[in-house]
Design an enzyme around this catalytic site. Structure first.
Site, PDB file in Angstrom:
ATOM      1  N   CYS A 178      -6.561   6.989  -6.571  1.00 42.87           N
ATOM      2  CA  CYS A 178      -7.595   8.035  -6.502  1.00 42.87           C
ATOM      3  C   CYS A 178      -8.520   8.002  -7.716  1.00 42.87           C
ATOM      4  O   CYS A 178      -9.672   8.408  -7.652  1.00 42.87           O
ATOM      5  CB  CYS A 178      -6.953   9.406  -6.382  1.00 42.87           C
ATOM      6  SG  CYS A 178      -5.815   9.516  -5.000  1.00 42.87           S
ATOM      7  N   CYS A 215       8.479  -5.839   0.892  1.00 42.93           N
ATOM      8  CA  CYS A 215       8.168  -6.907   1.843  1.00 42.93           C
ATOM      9  C   CYS A 215       6.658  -7.072   1.965  1.00 42.93           C
ATOM     10  O   CYS A 215       6.151  -8.159   2.198  1.00 42.93           O
ATOM     11  CB  CYS A 215       8.738  -6.577   3.226  1.00 42.93           C
ATOM     12  SG  CYS A 215      10.521  -6.730   3.375  1.00 42.93           S
TER      13      CYS A 215
HETATM   14 ZN   LIG Z   1      11.765  -6.075   1.532  1.00 42.66          ZN
END
Ligand SMILES: [Zn+2]
Lengths: 66, 275
Positions: B184, B172
């Site tokens: 990193c 999302c």
């Molecule tokens: Zn989602």
């Protein structure tokens, strides 16, 4: 009034997407918290900013390291 | 199921934490946790879970130990450079606690291997170091309905995601079309911040794994209209994103509810179906 990362901002924008454009946010890898809610980029265009109230916005970079 | 005499002594200080100490310890013993990535986050997470008495872990990492890993990847020593991380980690963890069963995948798993590993586990922990792997585990978490606890650290940023089948998902927030997120290698990383983040993750995992089904059911509800039982005993605030920040009055993680993207290609249909 808009507060962006705890700083008062004079910027005006009708939606979060418009604000992102004003701030020239990069198209990838940025997250935005509006009034303590983390809003996916897909919702920015439909999220209005009211001038009648304060909005607290935090903008930061998403990272993937471990 | 019960604890052996030696386990009673080993876990005695945890057993003192509350009247249901034994039940909580037994829940840990019955749990299996998947830890994907045995770097700066995965080492302390696995170490804390194993030491605390989690019964079984599936440890996955296809990398070998590099010299530049050593400042923060606490399961490895200088003489381990060049050896497979998963193998060395498992050997150290067995010394820490021989009661934990460790399953080891020391090559980068394909989708099917990861799916099978996920299916065997109660919780998926994302300690990986790249976006495609994070998205892959997120998809499998959705598919299997297993909760996913994820940490991400680079530079001086630390982020945590607590996700379950009722919450929005990682995708999302993060678009699979994004080429990369900072890691990193590109940004460097603060070794103490990685360890702190890992231990915050481990603490949340232990809270979750020790909770009774009733306690978990109480902790689950999350949604825009449903205030989160944040801070209650045993509650894990699923659907929340945590970000480390040091400000005038607070040093630690700030937590924010993550809003769902209704068009999310991973969970969008599920979310709509659930409404
Ligand atoms: Zn989602």
């Amino acid at each position: 009034m808009l507060y962006i990362n705890q700083q008062k901002s004079e910027l005006q924008a009708a939606t979060l997407a418009e604000l992102a454009e004003r701030l020239a946010l990069p198209p990838q890898g940025v997250a935005l918290v509006l009034d303590r809610q983390l809003l996916p980029r897909a919702l920015w265009a439909q999220t209005p900013l009211s001038t009648a109230q304060d909005h607290h916005i935090e903008i930061f970079q998403l990272v993937a390291g471990g | 199921m019960n604890l052996s005499d030696s386990e009673f002594i080993r876990y005695s200080r945890s057993l003192m934490l509350g009247e249901d100490g034994l039940e909580r310890q037994l829940r840990l013993k019955q749990a299996r946790v998947l830890v994907l990535g045995l770097g700066g986050l995965g080492c302390p997470v696995a170490s804390t879970l194993v030491s605390a008495g989690v019964g079984a872990l599936t440890l996955i990492d296809g990398d070998v130990i590099e010299l530049s890993n050593l400042p923060r990847q606490s399961l490895y020593q200088t003489s381990d450079v060049g050896k497979p991380k998963a193998e060395v980690a498992a050997a150290r963890l067995r010394q820490q606690n021989p009661h934990s069963q460790l399953q080891v995948l020391k090559s980068r798993p394909d989708e099917q291997q990861l799916r099978e590993a996920a299916a065997d586990c109660d919780v998926l922990v994302d300690c990986s170091d790249n976006l495609p792997t994070r998205l892959q585990l997120n998809r499998l978490a959705r598919e299997s309905g297993k909760p996913m606890f994820a940490g991400a650290v680079s530079g001086t940023s630390a982020q945590l995601y607590l996700l379950n089948r009722h919450s929005p998902c990682y995708q999302c927030l993060v678009d699979p079309d994004w080429q990369v997120l900072q890691n990193c290698r590109s940004m460097g990383v603060d070794p103490a911040l990685v360890t702190l983040t890992a231990q915050q993750l481990a603490w949340l995992l232990l809270q979750y794994l020790q909770a009774s089904p009733d306690q978990i059911a109480q902790a689950i509800p999350f949604g825009q209209a449903n205030p989160v039982p944040f801070g209650q005993a045993n509650s894990v605030p699923f659907g929340h994103y945590g970000r480390f920040a040091a400000s005038e009055h607070h040093i630690g993680f700030h937590w924010y509810p993550l809003q769902a993207n209704p068009n999310c290609a991973c969970c969008g249909a599920v979310q709509q179906g659930a409404v």
